[in-house]
Motif scaffolding. Structure first.
Motif, PDB file in Angstrom:
ATOM      1  N   LEU A  15       0.836  -1.200   0.000  1.00 12.16           N
ATOM      2  CA  LEU A  15       0.000   0.000   0.000  1.00 12.16           C
ATOM      3  C   LEU A  15       0.871   1.250   0.000  1.00 12.16           C
ATOM      4  CD1 LEU A  15      -2.835   1.272   0.215  1.00 12.16           C
ATOM      5  CD2 LEU A  15      -2.633   1.061   2.709  1.00 12.16           C
ATOM      6  N   ALA A  16       1.929   1.223   0.802  1.00 14.17           N
ATOM      7  CA  ALA A  16       2.831   2.371   0.879  1.00 14.17           C
ATOM      8  C   ALA A  16       3.489   2.659  -0.461  1.00 14.17           C
ATOM      9  CB  ALA A  16       3.896   2.132   1.950  1.00 14.17           C
ATOM     10  N   GLU A  17       3.884   1.622  -1.161  1.00 19.21           N
ATOM     11  CA  GLU A  17       4.521   1.810  -2.468  1.00 19.21           C
ATOM     12  C   GLU A  17       3.539   2.402  -3.468  1.00 19.21           C
ATOM     13  OE1 GLU A  17       6.057  -2.023  -3.420  1.00 19.21           O
ATOM     14  OE2 GLU A  17       7.867  -1.783  -2.193  1.00 19.21           O
ATOM     15  N   SER A  18       2.291   1.960  -3.408  1.00 21.17           N
ATOM     16  CA  SER A  18       1.292   2.498  -4.339  1.00 21.17           C
ATOM     17  C   SER A  18       1.017   3.971  -4.076  1.00 21.17           C
ATOM     18  CB  SER A  18      -0.015   1.704  -4.236  1.00 21.17           C
ATOM     19  OG  SER A  18      -0.652   1.926  -2.979  1.00 21.17           O
ATOM     20  N   LEU A  19       1.269   4.420  -2.846  1.00 17.64           N
ATOM     21  CA  LEU A  19       1.049   5.822  -2.473  1.00 17.64           C
ATOM     22  C   LEU A  19       2.342   6.626  -2.465  1.00 17.64           C
ATOM     23  CD1 LEU A  19      -1.397   5.219   0.528  1.00 17.64           C
ATOM     24  CD2 LEU A  19      -2.011   5.957  -1.783  1.00 17.64           C
ATOM     25  N   ASN A  20       3.446   5.965  -2.836  1.00 20.88           N
ATOM     26  CA  ASN A  20       4.764   6.613  -2.891  1.00 20.88           C
ATOM     27  C   ASN A  20       5.219   7.106  -1.519  1.00 20.88           C
ATOM     28  OD1 ASN A  20       7.086   7.400  -4.285  1.00 20.88           O
ATOM     29  ND2 ASN A  20       6.319   9.488  -4.590  1.00 20.88           N
ATOM     30  N   VAL A  21       4.958   6.319  -0.482  1.00 14.10           N
ATOM     31  CA  VAL A  21       5.410   6.661   0.874  1.00 14.10           C
ATOM     32  C   VAL A  21       6.161   5.485   1.506  1.00 14.10           C
ATOM     33  CG1 VAL A  21       3.626   8.394   1.308  1.00 14.10           C
ATOM     34  CG2 VAL A  21       3.171   5.982   1.841  1.00 14.10           C
ATOM     35  N   SER A  22       6.776   4.664   0.685  1.00 19.05           N
ATOM     36  CA  SER A  22       7.470   3.480   1.213  1.00 19.05           C
ATOM     37  C   SER A  22       8.682   3.870   2.059  1.00 19.05           C
ATOM     38  CB  SER A  22       7.897   2.562   0.067  1.00 19.05           C
ATOM     39  OG  SER A  22       8.723   3.248  -0.860  1.00 19.05           O
ATOM     40  N   ARG A  23       9.395   4.931   1.692  1.00 15.52           N
ATOM     41  CA  ARG A  23      10.550   5.348   2.486  1.00 15.52           C
ATOM     42  C   ARG A  23      10.113   5.803   3.880  1.00 15.52           C
ATOM     43  NH1 ARG A  23      13.951   9.785  -0.233  1.00 15.52           N
ATOM     44  NH2 ARG A  23      11.880  10.580  -0.812  1.00 15.52           N
ATOM     45  N   MET A  78       4.040  10.180  13.914  1.00 18.76           N
ATOM     46  CA  MET A  78       4.034  10.090  12.449  1.00 18.76           C
ATOM     47  C   MET A  78       2.606  10.019  11.919  1.00 18.76           C
ATOM     48  SD  MET A  78       7.181   7.418  11.841  1.00 18.76           S
ATOM     49  CE  MET A  78       8.717   7.548  12.760  1.00 18.76           C
ATOM     50  N   TRP A  79       1.700  10.706  12.584  1.00 17.91           N
ATOM     51  CA  TRP A  79       0.285  10.582  12.257  1.00 17.91           C
ATOM     52  C   TRP A  79      -0.067  10.889  10.803  1.00 17.91           C
ATOM     53  CZ3 TRP A  79      -2.362  14.851  10.571  1.00 17.91           C
ATOM     54  CH2 TRP A  79      -1.819  16.103  10.860  1.00 17.91           C
ATOM     55  N   PRO A  80       0.598  11.842  10.108  1.00 10.09           N
ATOM     56  CA  PRO A  80       0.204  12.079   8.707  1.00 10.09           C
ATOM     57  C   PRO A  80       0.378  10.836   7.834  1.00 10.09           C
ATOM     58  CG  PRO A  80       1.541  13.898   9.516  1.00 10.09           C
ATOM     59  CD  PRO A  80       1.661  12.798  10.525  1.00 10.09           C
ATOM     60  N   LEU A  81       1.434  10.065   8.099  1.00 10.50           N
ATOM     61  CA  LEU A  81       1.675   8.851   7.320  1.00 10.50           C
ATOM     62  C   LEU A  81       0.554   7.845   7.524  1.00 10.50           C
ATOM     63  CD1 LEU A  81       3.393   6.876   5.636  1.00 10.50           C
ATOM     64  CD2 LEU A  81       4.597   6.285   7.774  1.00 10.50           C
ATOM     65  N   PHE A  82       0.185   7.603   8.771  1.00 10.44           N
ATOM     66  CA  PHE A  82      -0.817   6.580   9.043  1.00 10.44           C
ATOM     67  C   PHE A  82      -2.222   7.045   8.703  1.00 10.44           C
ATOM     68  CE2 PHE A  82       2.832   5.334  11.592  1.00 10.44           C
ATOM     69  CZ  PHE A  82       2.967   4.024  11.148  1.00 10.44           C
ATOM     70  N   LYS A  83      -2.474   8.325   8.768  1.00 12.87           N
ATOM     71  CA  LYS A  83      -3.761   8.839   8.278  1.00 12.87           C
ATOM     72  C   LYS A  83      -3.880   8.594   6.772  1.00 12.87           C
ATOM     73  CE  LYS A  83      -5.412  11.090  12.001  1.00 12.87           C
ATOM     74  NZ  LYS A  83      -6.734  10.941  12.598  1.00 12.87           N
ATOM     75  N   LYS A  84      -2.808   8.850   6.069  1.00 11.25           N
ATOM     76  CA  LYS A  84      -2.818   8.673   4.615  1.00 11.25           C
ATOM     77  C   LYS A  84      -3.019   7.203   4.239  1.00 11.25           C
ATOM     78  CE  LYS A  84      -0.132   9.652   0.431  1.00 11.25           C
ATOM     79  NZ  LYS A  84      -1.173  10.504  -0.192  1.00 11.25           N
ATOM     80  N   LEU A  85      -2.304   6.313   4.907  1.00 10.79           N
ATOM     81  CA  LEU A  85      -2.432   4.890   4.632  1.00 10.79           C
ATOM     82  C   LEU A  85      -3.843   4.396   4.942  1.00 10.79           C
ATOM     83  CD1 LEU A  85       0.964   3.630   6.094  1.00 10.79           C
ATOM     84  CD2 LEU A  85       0.339   3.711   3.673  1.00 10.79           C
ATOM     85  N   PHE A  86      -4.366   4.819   6.071  1.00 14.02           N
ATOM     86  CA  PHE A  86      -5.692   4.363   6.449  1.00 14.02           C
ATOM     87  C   PHE A  86      -6.762   4.891   5.504  1.00 14.02           C
ATOM     88  CE2 PHE A  86      -9.677   5.042   8.753  1.00 14.02           C
ATOM     89  CZ  PHE A  86      -9.986   3.731   9.052  1.00 14.02           C
ATOM     90  N   LEU A  87      -6.631   6.145   5.123  1.00 12.58           N
ATOM     91  CA  LEU A  87      -7.590   6.747   4.200  1.00 12.58           C
ATOM     92  C   LEU A  87      -7.672   5.950   2.907  1.00 12.58           C
ATOM     93  CD1 LEU A  87      -9.444   9.141   3.452  1.00 12.58           C
ATOM     94  CD2 LEU A  87      -7.417  10.304   2.594  1.00 12.58           C
ATOM     95  N   ARG A 117       1.875  16.802   2.246  1.00 17.82           N
ATOM     96  CA  ARG A 117       3.051  17.626   2.493  1.00 17.82           C
ATOM     97  C   ARG A 117       3.692  17.281   3.834  1.00 17.82           C
ATOM     98  NH1 ARG A 117       6.999  19.083   3.410  1.00 17.82           N
ATOM     99  NH2 ARG A 117       8.079  21.070   3.136  1.00 17.82           N
ATOM    100  N   LEU A 118       2.881  17.006   4.839  1.00 15.83           N
ATOM    101  CA  LEU A 118       3.408  16.685   6.161  1.00 15.83           C
ATOM    102  C   LEU A 118       4.111  15.335   6.195  1.00 15.83           C
ATOM    103  CD1 LEU A 118       0.435  17.917   8.380  1.00 15.83           C
ATOM    104  CD2 LEU A 118       2.595  19.084   7.935  1.00 15.83           C
ATOM    105  N   VAL A 119       3.619  14.387   5.402  1.00 11.16           N
ATOM    106  CA  VAL A 119       4.249  13.062   5.351  1.00 11.16           C
ATOM    107  C   VAL A 119       5.723  13.183   4.979  1.00 11.16           C
ATOM    108  CG1 VAL A 119       4.309  10.878   4.085  1.00 11.16           C
ATOM    109  CG2 VAL A 119       2.133  11.774   4.911  1.00 11.16           C
ATOM    110  N   GLN A 120       6.035  14.104   4.106  1.00 12.99           N
ATOM    111  CA  GLN A 120       7.423  14.272   3.650  1.00 12.99           C
ATOM    112  C   GLN A 120       8.368  14.660   4.778  1.00 12.99           C
ATOM    113  OE1 GLN A 120       7.490  16.953   0.278  1.00 12.99           O
ATOM    114  NE2 GLN A 120       5.591  16.098  -0.539  1.00 12.99           N
TER     115      GLN A 120
END
Length: 638
Positions: free
Chosen positions: A103-111, A340-349, A412-415
């Protein structure tokens, strides 16, 4: 602006759907209750497990709904805070999402997800109980920002110490110094600075400001300080001297600064270094109050005590505060998710939100808003002008579900997580970096969102909106909501949140009616406190609880009339009418541990709202002079 220790100042302008997790089953170790999917029997079994069926619901409905809750083991690692037990299920979801690299790779947040994984593993491998206050990483940091005279003795130089600078450095790690910063739409990019309350734990700070000589609060603060000082192998006499010095400093502050809430601007005290250290801003002429001049004089009389106090406040921020090592896994998940809430909000969404759920949420919101309008049109304590202004104001609030602007802000916050450095095998260093990241994300999101339109202002765990009602899908889980639940349960939980906060938004704009509200709250307090606990805080009953409950119930009634051709779904094994299930759901959202200050307050707030609800009394047919109906008359605005 109210008490300075409370960081949530825009309470009148927010919709905040707090996620409250069902308590854990009785076991040797706490176990997270997994998603029951669409199995109503599973949900019903959970609800039944908290109930005490030997209690008459008309005697004490909280005991009836939550009486067995105290037999369930709760997470014990977390200090009590404003949100109480509201984030536990999000922590469990974040732990599950750690494995979703696809899921992270599909959203480009794997790093970013790999960084979260490394922190979590480092946290699990660390020795967090008992807390290693003397860890060289922490001590080196303290020495670099102001020093620790209790530990360093003669090597500490008072002439190099500056309490403003050390407080600023503490704020970078989320620790409480002597300066409280607050940002709002009026202060825009820079915070308003005021004096922070003295003390360590949340409840202690609140009581410390009202009960200066409270034995319980004093002993709690002394215990915290003594625990940290013992880690440095100080003698008993030395520890007592250090603690006595801190307490003497506190007494001097309380005796010198009578009113902390003074907002006259001061041009005689230079606060610019705080903005430079904490916010990287060269301009320091932002608003702050004249009490800083008084505090500076007090600090000059107790420099060593001030430095010791601030050093221990920083240790308190780093302390996991675990009651037992078995809670470490839960703590690591909570710390990771909240930082790291922005990351997990994005993944959950991306993983769970659907158009079907969005449609249902919109329907619930509109029903509650419609019921609010009908109630406002009927009440006799509103004059015609105020009534029309209120109705016009409410009609201007758009409902945002999965706001696109919020999603852009989250991206933007995930970055920012990419700036987080994990030192494998060194939890203390990693912990310091994580807390710094958490503060940076909060400050960055605050500054960025104030530059956007007012409806995207956000921070972890809540959404503060000036002109709209927003539902964020990550908060929509039991016990607040589940798509498979009967409508009565959904309106009793999620519907209540909507009604409560809608009242919150608009009532704050009726300040000229403060006498009406005062009389209402006094009526609530008198009726309830006389029957159950006369000495309990008389300010527990609020307009928002009683108003939200009435609005949600009226919304459910309206909804039922529209779907009469569809029989109301039941919860298997719960022999309750739909109206009764409504109030059970409302109450079980507040099944807290009774031995905590937050739990006791929540319990009596719920009982106060129910005992003054005509709808509740009729649903359970409670007689006059019963526990939940102490008098014939009830107190309500709506």
């Amino acid at each position: 602006m109210g008490s300075v220790w409370c960081s949530i100042s825009s309470v009148g302008l927010l919709i905040n759907f707090l996620l409250l997790v069902f308590p854990l089953t009785l076991a040797e170790e706490p176990k997270v209750i997994r998603d029951c999917k669409s199995d109503l029997t599973c949900h019903a079994d959970r609800m039944k497990s908290f109930m005490n069926f030997s209690t008459d619901p008309c005697d004490n409905f909280y005991e009836y709904a939550c009486g067995n809750h105290r037999q369930h083991k709760l997470y014990q690692y977390s200090r009590m805070n404003y949100f109480g037990d509201s984030a536990y299920i999000l922590d469990d979801m974040a732990r599950e999402l750690l494995d979703r690299m696809d899921l992270a790779e599909s959203l480009n947040v794997s790093r970013e997800l790999r960084i979260a994984q490394r922190f979590y593993n480092t946290c699990l491998e660390a020795d967090l109980h008992p807390f290693s206050a003397a860890d060289p990483n922490y001590l080196n940091l303290i020495r670099s920002i102001g020093g620790f005279p209790a530990v360093d003795g003669a090597a500490w130089n008072a002439s190099n110490f500056n309490w403003v600078n050390m407080s600023a450095h503490l704020s970078n790690y989320g620790a409480r110094g002597l300066i409280h910063e607050e940002i709002s739409s009026s202060t825009r990019k820079k915070p308003y600075l005021s004096l922070a309350e003295l003390g360590f734990d949340y409840i202690g700070q609140a009581e410390n400001s009202n009960q200066k000589n409270s034995t319980r609060v004093r002993k709690q603060n002394q215990k915290i300080m003594r625990t940290y000082l013992r880690s440095f192998n100080l003698t008993g006499n030395r520890i007592s001297q250090v603690i006595d010095g801190v307490l003497e400093f506190w007494r001097d502050v309380e005796g010198t600064i009578i009113d902390k809430n003074i907002y006259d601007l001061s041009e005689n005290f230079d606060i610019s270094s705080y903005f430079k250290i904490a916010w990287n801003l060269d301009e320091g002429e932002m608003s702050h109050n004249t009490n800083f001049e008084k505090l500076d004089k007090v600090c000059a009389r107790h420099p060593e005590a001030v430095a010791n106090y601030l050093a221990m406040q920083l240790l308190y921020a780093f302390d996991a505060n675990l009651q037992d090592i078995k809670y470490q896994k839960d703590y690591c998940a909570a710390t990771m998710r909240s930082s790291m809430w922005p990351l997990f909000k994005k993944l959950f969404l991306a993983d769970t939100f659907s158009d079907k759920k969005s449609l249902e949420l919109s329907e619930i919101v509109q029903e509650v808003r419609s019921s609010w309008r009908k109630l406002v049109e009927k009440v006799d304590w509103l004059d015609s002008d105020t009534r029309q202004k209120a109705l016009l104001e409410e009609s201007s609030f758009p409902t945002l579900i999965g706001s696109r602007e919020y999603t852009l802000l989250t991206d933007r916050l995930v970055q920012e997580i990419l700036h987080m450095e994990v030192t494998d095998g060194n939890y203390a260093a990693t912990n310091m970096n994580l807390l710094r990241l958490k503060v940076d994300i909060h400050r960055f999101s605050t500054r960025l969102s104030t530059e956007r339109s007012s409806d995207t202002r956000t921070q972890e765990g809540m959404f503060s909106m000036n002109t709209n009602l927003t539902i964020f899908p990550g908060n929509l889980h039991p016990p607040a909501y589940h798509h498979s639940w009967p409508h009565s349960l959904k309106f009793g939980t999620l519907g209540f949140f909507i009604g409560q906060q809608l009242s919150n938004i608009l009532i704050w704009q009726w300040q000229h009616l403060d006498l009406v509200f005062k009389d209402h709250n006094e009526c609530l307090a008198n009726t309830f406190s006389k029957h159950l606990k006369p000495k309990f805080d008389r300010q527990l009953s609020t307009l928002f609880d009683t108003g939200g409950l009435r609005q949600a119930f009226e919304a459910y009634r309206s909804h039922r009339k529209q779907i009469l051709e569809h029989p109301e779904q039941e919860m298997p094994g719960l022999d309750l009418l739909p109206e009764q299930l409504f109030f059970l759901g409302f109450t079980q959202m507040s099944c807290y541990e009774h031995n905590t200050e937050w739990g006791r307050r929540k319990k009596f707030k719920v009982l106060s709202a129910l005992s003054n609800s005509e709808d509740f009394i009729q649903a359970f047919n409670c007689p006059v002079e019963s526990g939940m109906r102490p008098a014939e008359k009830t107190c309500h605005l709506w």
